[in-house]
Scaffold this active site. Structure first.
Site, PDB file in Angstrom:
ATOM      1  N   ARG A 136      31.768  53.257 144.192  1.00 32.32           N
ATOM      2  CA  ARG A 136      32.199  53.243 142.790  1.00 32.32           C
ATOM      3  C   ARG A 136      30.905  53.325 141.971  1.00 32.32           C
ATOM      4  O   ARG A 136      29.960  52.581 142.230  1.00 32.32           O
ATOM      5  CB  ARG A 136      32.921  51.935 142.475  1.00 32.32           C
ATOM      6  CG  ARG A 136      33.203  51.742 140.985  1.00 32.32           C
ATOM      7  CD  ARG A 136      33.495  50.288 140.648  1.00 32.32           C
ATOM      8  NE  ARG A 136      34.706  49.814 141.259  1.00 32.32           N
ATOM      9  CZ  ARG A 136      34.887  48.516 141.596  1.00 32.32           C
ATOM     10  NH1 ARG A 136      33.950  47.628 141.401  1.00 32.32           N
ATOM     11  NH2 ARG A 136      36.023  48.138 142.133  1.00 32.32           N
ATOM     12  N   ASP A 138      32.156  44.606 145.188  1.00 29.05           N
ATOM     13  CA  ASP A 138      31.511  44.741 143.883  1.00 29.05           C
ATOM     14  C   ASP A 138      30.004  44.515 144.038  1.00 29.05           C
ATOM     15  O   ASP A 138      29.570  43.813 144.945  1.00 29.05           O
ATOM     16  CB  ASP A 138      32.047  43.674 142.909  1.00 29.05           C
ATOM     17  CG  ASP A 138      33.470  43.969 142.445  1.00 29.05           C
ATOM     18  OD1 ASP A 138      33.948  45.098 142.626  1.00 29.05           O
ATOM     19  OD2 ASP A 138      34.094  43.047 141.888  1.00 29.05           O
TER      20      ASP A 138
HETATM   21  C1  LIG Z   1      36.563  49.396 137.249  1.00 30.09           C
HETATM   22  C2  LIG Z   1      35.204  48.860 136.932  1.00 30.09           C
HETATM   23  C3  LIG Z   1      34.511  48.162 137.915  1.00 30.09           C
HETATM   24  C4  LIG Z   1      33.223  47.680 137.657  1.00 30.09           C
HETATM   25  N1  LIG Z   1      32.499  47.077 138.666  1.00 30.09           N
HETATM   26  C5  LIG Z   1      31.230  46.689 138.436  1.00 30.09           C
HETATM   27  C6  LIG Z   1      30.402  46.158 139.482  1.00 30.09           C
HETATM   28  O1  LIG Z   1      30.817  46.006 140.634  1.00 30.09           O
HETATM   29  N2  LIG Z   1      29.129  45.807 139.170  1.00 30.09           N
HETATM   30  C7  LIG Z   1      28.608  45.957 137.912  1.00 30.09           C
HETATM   31  O2  LIG Z   1      27.434  45.652 137.693  1.00 30.09           O
HETATM   32  N3  LIG Z   1      29.387  46.451 136.907  1.00 30.09           N
HETATM   33  C8  LIG Z   1      30.658  46.804 137.130  1.00 30.09           C
HETATM   34  N4  LIG Z   1      31.411  47.317 136.099  1.00 30.09           N
HETATM   35  C9  LIG Z   1      30.909  47.201 134.695  1.00 30.09           C
HETATM   36  C10 LIG Z   1      30.014  48.362 134.318  1.00 30.09           C
HETATM   37  O3  LIG Z   1      28.792  48.275 134.999  1.00 30.09           O
HETATM   38  C11 LIG Z   1      29.735  48.343 132.792  1.00 30.09           C
HETATM   39  O4  LIG Z   1      29.076  47.136 132.459  1.00 30.09           O
HETATM   40  C12 LIG Z   1      30.963  48.439 131.942  1.00 30.09           C
HETATM   41  O5  LIG Z   1      31.916  49.337 132.458  1.00 30.09           O
HETATM   42  C13 LIG Z   1      30.553  48.894 130.511  1.00 30.09           C
HETATM   43  O6  LIG Z   1      30.063  50.195 130.515  1.00 30.09           O
HETATM   44  P1  LIG Z   1      30.967  51.452 130.101  1.00 30.09           P
HETATM   45  O7  LIG Z   1      30.429  52.633 130.773  1.00 30.09           O
HETATM   46  O8  LIG Z   1      32.398  51.133 130.394  1.00 30.09           O
HETATM   47  O9  LIG Z   1      30.856  51.617 128.541  1.00 30.09           O
HETATM   48  P2  LIG Z   1      29.914  50.873 127.455  1.00 30.09           P
HETATM   49  O10 LIG Z   1      28.482  51.175 127.780  1.00 30.09           O
HETATM   50  O11 LIG Z   1      30.328  49.434 127.348  1.00 30.09           O
HETATM   51  O12 LIG Z   1      30.354  51.591 126.141  1.00 30.09           O
HETATM   52  C14 LIG Z   1      29.954  52.925 125.880  1.00 30.09           C
HETATM   53  C15 LIG Z   1      30.915  53.569 124.916  1.00 30.09           C
HETATM   54  O13 LIG Z   1      32.213  53.640 125.526  1.00 30.09           O
HETATM   55  C16 LIG Z   1      33.223  53.501 124.548  1.00 30.09           C
HETATM   56  N5  LIG Z   1      34.016  52.291 124.839  1.00 30.09           N
HETATM   57  C17 LIG Z   1      33.675  51.274 125.656  1.00 30.09           C
HETATM   58  N6  LIG Z   1      34.645  50.348 125.704  1.00 30.09           N
HETATM   59  C18 LIG Z   1      35.609  50.768 124.883  1.00 30.09           C
HETATM   60  C19 LIG Z   1      36.876  50.264 124.485  1.00 30.09           C
HETATM   61  N7  LIG Z   1      37.327  49.102 124.962  1.00 30.09           N
HETATM   62  N8  LIG Z   1      37.595  50.971 123.602  1.00 30.09           N
HETATM   63  C20 LIG Z   1      37.143  52.133 123.120  1.00 30.09           C
HETATM   64  N9  LIG Z   1      35.955  52.675 123.456  1.00 30.09           N
HETATM   65  C21 LIG Z   1      35.210  52.007 124.319  1.00 30.09           C
HETATM   66  C22 LIG Z   1      32.492  53.356 123.235  1.00 30.09           C
HETATM   67  O14 LIG Z   1      32.350  54.625 122.684  1.00 30.09           O
HETATM   68  C23 LIG Z   1      31.146  52.810 123.636  1.00 30.09           C
HETATM   69  O15 LIG Z   1      30.135  53.070 122.707  1.00 30.09           O
HETATM   70  C24 LIG Z   1      32.670  47.834 136.355  1.00 30.09           C
HETATM   71  C25 LIG Z   1      33.371  48.539 135.383  1.00 30.09           C
HETATM   72  C26 LIG Z   1      34.614  49.055 135.652  1.00 30.09           C
HETATM   73  C27 LIG Z   1      35.315  49.828 134.588  1.00 30.09           C
END
Ligand SMILES: Cc1cc2nc3c(=O)[nH]c(=O)nc-3n(C[C@H](O)[C@H](O)[C@H](O)COP(=O)(O)OP(=O)(O)OC[C@H]3O[C@@H](n4cnc5c(N)ncnc54)[C@H](O)[C@@H]3O)c2cc1C
Length: 309
Positions: free
Chosen positions: A187, A136
Site C-alpha cells: 500500500r 501497517d
Molecule cells: C487507507 C489508508 C491507509 C493508511 N495507512 C498508513 C500507514 O500504514 N502508515 C502511515 O504512515 N500512513 C498511513 N496512512 C496515512 C497517510 O500516510 C497520510 O498521512 C494520509 O492519507 C494523509 O495524506 P493524503 O494523501 O490522504 O492527503 P493530505 O496530504 O492530508 O491532503 C492533501 C490534499 O488532499 C485533499 N484532501 C485531504 N483530505 C480531504 C478530505 N477529507 N476532504 C476533501 N479533501 C481532502 C485536500 O485537497 C488536501 O489539500 C494511510 C492512509 C490511508 C488513506
C-alpha cells in the site's frame, strides 16, 4: 504556497502536542463523540455491519482492530486472538474485507520474536480463509523490522501478507524496488508520523513528487498497486497515468479512511475503480484519531467547537 507551509507546520505541531498527557486527557474527555466520525464501531459485530453497507456501494474494506504501542506482551497475545476472531468473523459474514494490523500492537517494541509469531499466526489464519493481511507501517524505528517480518513470512510461503511504504522517507524508492522484486504487495502512502529532516522529506511538494514516482514504478512493472490517499492531485494523476499507459482498472485500487471523503469513495466505485475503505473499530482510538486531526485543520476546529458544549 504559504498555505502549504502553514499546513506542514500545523501537522508537525499537532503530532508533537498529541504526545502531551494533558492534551490526551482533554481529547479523551471532549473528542470522543467526534472520534465516532472516524471509528466505525466499538466492537466487531458493529464493524462488520458497516462493512456490509460499504460493500453494498461497491466499496471493499480493510478492517483494523485499533491498538498500538502496547506495554505488556499479554496485550499482544490478546490482540492476536482478536485478529483471529476478526478473520473468522469476516469469513462467516461473507463481507468483502481483508485486515490491517500494526506491528507494535503485536509486540514489536517489546520482543521481535514474539511479535513475529503473533503476526505469523494471524497470517496463517488468513491464508486458511483465503484472506490477506496488511501490516501497517508505523514510525521509522520500526521500518526495517516491519519489512523484515514481511520478507521472512514470504520466505515461508506465507505470501498473503503485504505492507505499506511511506513516500516521505528518503529510503523509499529502494524499498519499493526490493518489494517489487520479491513479489510483496504494497500500500503506498505519504506517511502519517513526525519524522526528522535527516531521513524524511519535510516539504509537501517533495513528498508528492516521490509519491507519484513510486506509484509509477508499480504501474510500469504491472504490479497490483494500492494507492492510499485522499488527495485529488494524486487520484487524478493516477487515473490519467493509467489511461495514457493502458493500465486496466483492475490492476490498482484506491484506498481511503473510514469517515473521510465517503462520497468520493462511492463515486470512484461507480466509475468502475476498485476502492477499499480502511475501517477501524475498537476502543483504543486516541493515537489513530490524533493522526487524523493532524492531517486536516478542519477536524481540529470541529473538536474545539464541541469543547464548549
Ligand atoms: C487507507 C489508508 C491507509 C493508511 N495507512 C498508513 C500507514 O500504514 N502508515 C502511515 O504512515 N500512513 C498511513 N496512512 C496515512 C497517510 O500516510 C497520510 O498521512 C494520509 O492519507 C494523509 O495524506 P493524503 O494523501 O490522504 O492527503 P493530505 O496530504 O492530508 O491532503 C492533501 C490534499 O488532499 C485533499 N484532501 C485531504 N483530505 C480531504 C478530505 N477529507 N476532504 C476533501 N479533501 C481532502 C485536500 O485537497 C488536501 O489539500 C494511510 C492512509 C490511508 C488513506
Amino acid at each position: 504556497m504559504p498555505m502549504k507551509i502553514g499546513n506542514e507546520l500545523y501537522r508537525k505541531t499537532l503530532l508533537t502536542v498529541s504526545g502531551n498527557p494533558l492534551v490526551e486527557k482533554l481529547t479523551l474527555r471532549y473528542g470522543k463523540s467526534l472520534a465516532r466520525k472516524f471509528i466505525a464501531s466499538s466492537d466487531l459485530e458493529g464493524a462488520l455491519q458497516e462493512v456490509k453497507q460499504l460493500n453494498a456501494k461497491g466499496i471493499m474494506a480493510t478492517l483494523d482492530h485499533l491498538g498500538e504501542g502496547i506495554t505488556g506482551l499479554e496485550q499482544a497475545a490478546s490482540y492476536r486472538n482478536e485478529y483471529i476472531r476478526l478473520i473468522e468473523g469476516i469469513s462467516k459474514s461473507g463481507v468483502n474485507s481483508n485486515v490491517s494490523l500494526k506491528p507494535t500492537q503485536m509486540g514489536l517494541s517489546l520482543n521481535k520474536e514474539v511479535c513475529y509469531e503473533h503476526i505469523r499466526a494471524v497470517v496463517r489464519e488468513a491464508k486458511y480463509h483465503r484472506n490477506f493481511v496488511r501490516i501497517d507501517m508505523e514510525d521509522s524505528p520500526y521500518t526495517d523490522a516491519t519489512l523484515e517480518i514481511v520478507k521472512k513470512l514470504h520466505k515461508e510461503q506465507l505470501t498473503n501478507v503485504g505492507t505499506v511504504i511511506q513516500s516521505y522517507l528518503f529510503r523509499t524508492e529502494q524499498d519499493v524496488q526490493d518489494c517489487i522484486q520479491q513479489g510483496i504487495s504494497l500500500r503506498l502512502v505519504k506517511g502519517a508520523y513526525k519524522e526528522p529532516a535527516s531521513i524524511a522529506y519535510q516539504n509537501a511538494k517533495d513528498v508528492l513528487w516521490q509519491y507519484k514516482r513510486i506509484i509509477q514504478m508499480h504501474l510500469d512493472h504491472n504490479v497490483y498497486t494500492a494507492i492510499a490517499s485522499h488527495d485529488d492531485k494524486i487520484i487524478k494523476w493516477t487515473k490519467q497515468y493509467a489511461l495514457e499507459h493502458e493500465v486496466p482498472k483492475d490492476r490498482f485500487e484506491f484506498q481511503m479512511l473510514y469517515g473521510l471523503r465517503m462520497q468520493e469513495q462511492a463515486k470512484l466505485a461507480e466509475e468502475g475503480y476498485r476502492v477499499r475503505c480502511y475501517v477501524p473499530y475498537g476502543t483504543m482510538w486516541y493515537p489513530y484519531y490524533t493522526r487524523r486531526l493532524a492531517e486536516k485543520p478542519a477536524n481540529l476546529m470541529m473538536v474545539l467547537k464541541n469543547m464548549g458544549r
